[in-house]
Motif scaffolding. Structure first.
Motif, short mmCIF file in Angstrom:
data_model
loop_
_atom_site.label_atom_id
_atom_site.label_comp_id
_atom_site.label_asym_id
_atom_site.label_seq_id
_atom_site.Cartn_x
_atom_site.Cartn_y
_atom_site.Cartn_z
N LEU A 160 1.02 -9.97 -5.79
CA LEU A 160 2.15 -9.44 -5.04
C LEU A 160 2.37 -7.96 -5.31
CD1 LEU A 160 4.80 -12.26 -5.42
CD2 LEU A 160 3.41 -11.78 -3.43
N TYR A 161 2.71 -7.23 -4.26
CA TYR A 161 3.19 -5.87 -4.43
C TYR A 161 4.69 -5.97 -4.65
CZ TYR A 161 5.24 -1.45 -3.22
OH TYR A 161 6.01 -0.33 -3.23
N SER A 191 5.94 -8.33 3.50
CA SER A 191 5.48 -8.32 2.11
C SER A 191 4.41 -9.38 1.88
CB SER A 191 6.66 -8.56 1.16
OG SER A 191 7.62 -7.54 1.26
N ASN A 195 0.51 -8.53 1.06
CA ASN A 195 -0.08 -8.96 -0.20
C ASN A 195 -1.31 -9.82 0.01
OD1 ASN A 195 1.66 -7.73 -2.17
ND2 ASN A 195 3.27 -9.11 -1.51
#
Length: 243
Positions: A160-161, A191, A195
């Motif tokens: 994950l960012y 998101s 990711n």
């Protein structure tokens, strides 16, 4: 992968829940319903054994209420849990999957009611109708999903960012002022998609995601590459919403 268009006109690709995960979630939900039913049966036995002490009228009312609670729990389990838990039952939450609308719209009580009602068809022949339909359909949809226009997706994301929220709050200067045109759900979807794309180096998906974000917020920055642009949008959104 199923493609969903959000309310802000952002197209994203979800990872479908595997058939094994859906079967696992169904077995877990069946276990939870079974445990609750067993507890209720024990309560009924206790009431029956003490009905003379309770009085016939009071005991009868207690039995009726207990049976009604059992009926409602079993009947509404597949409706109320997804409705209040954003498309998840306890079993689905444990295995990491959830129900979403194909068009990205918020699933309503009616959506889950239709899924529950058509689930009766899927359960024919020891659930073989639902299983065969999932295997045969492109998006692993049961009859209930096809009619309710829903899909079941995986919620598990790796690599994950995650923006540094503390740093953003203290020293960050936002770049894009129109990021609040995105909703919380849009940002969550962006998101997750970003990711997943980064994890497999899917450059094309990242590029398309950027283009959709640019269309939505009407802001561009030619000096940024696609990854820098998306990560900046996410940081800006968190900056404005966490203030």
């Amino acid at each position: 992968m199923p493609q969903i268009n959000t309310a802000q006109n952002v197209n994203i690709n979800y990872s479908l829940a595997s058939i094994g995960a859906r079967i696992g979630a169904r077995l877990l939900d069946g276990l939870f319903v079974g445990i609750f039913s067993f507890i209720v049966i024990l309560a009924l036995v206790a009431i029956a054994e003490n009905i003379s002490a309770l009085g016939r009228e009071t005991g009868t009312i207690a039995i009726v209420i207990t049976l009604l609670a059992l009926f409602l729990f079993i009947s509404l389990y597949q409706i109320l849990f997804p409705y209040f838990w954003e498309g998840q039952t306890p079993g689905k939450r444990i295995v990491g999957i959830r129900i979403v609308r194909e068009d990205g719209a918020e699933a309503t009580f009616g959506t889950y009611f239709v899924r529950w009602l058509l689930g009766i068809v899927d359960s024919f022949f020891y659930n073989m109708v639902g299983l065969i339909t999932m295997i045969a359909s492109e998006k692993h949809q049961r009859v209930a999903d096809l009619v309710a226009k829903t899909v079941v997706i995986s919620t598990q994301v790796q690599h994950l960012y995650q923006p540094d929220f503390e740093r953003i709050a203290q020293v960050y200067n936002p770049v894009f002022s129109q990021v609040l045109r995105l909703s919380d759900k849009d940002v969550q979807i962006i998101s997750q998609t970003y990711n997943r794309a980064c994890a497999i180096n899917d450059v094309e998906t990242i590029k398309k995601l950027r283009e959709k974000i640019e269309q939505t917020i009407s802001e561009k920055n030619e000096l940024m590459n696609d990854r820098a642009y998306i990560e900046t949008v996410l940081r800006d959104y968190h900056y404005f919403t966490e203030k």
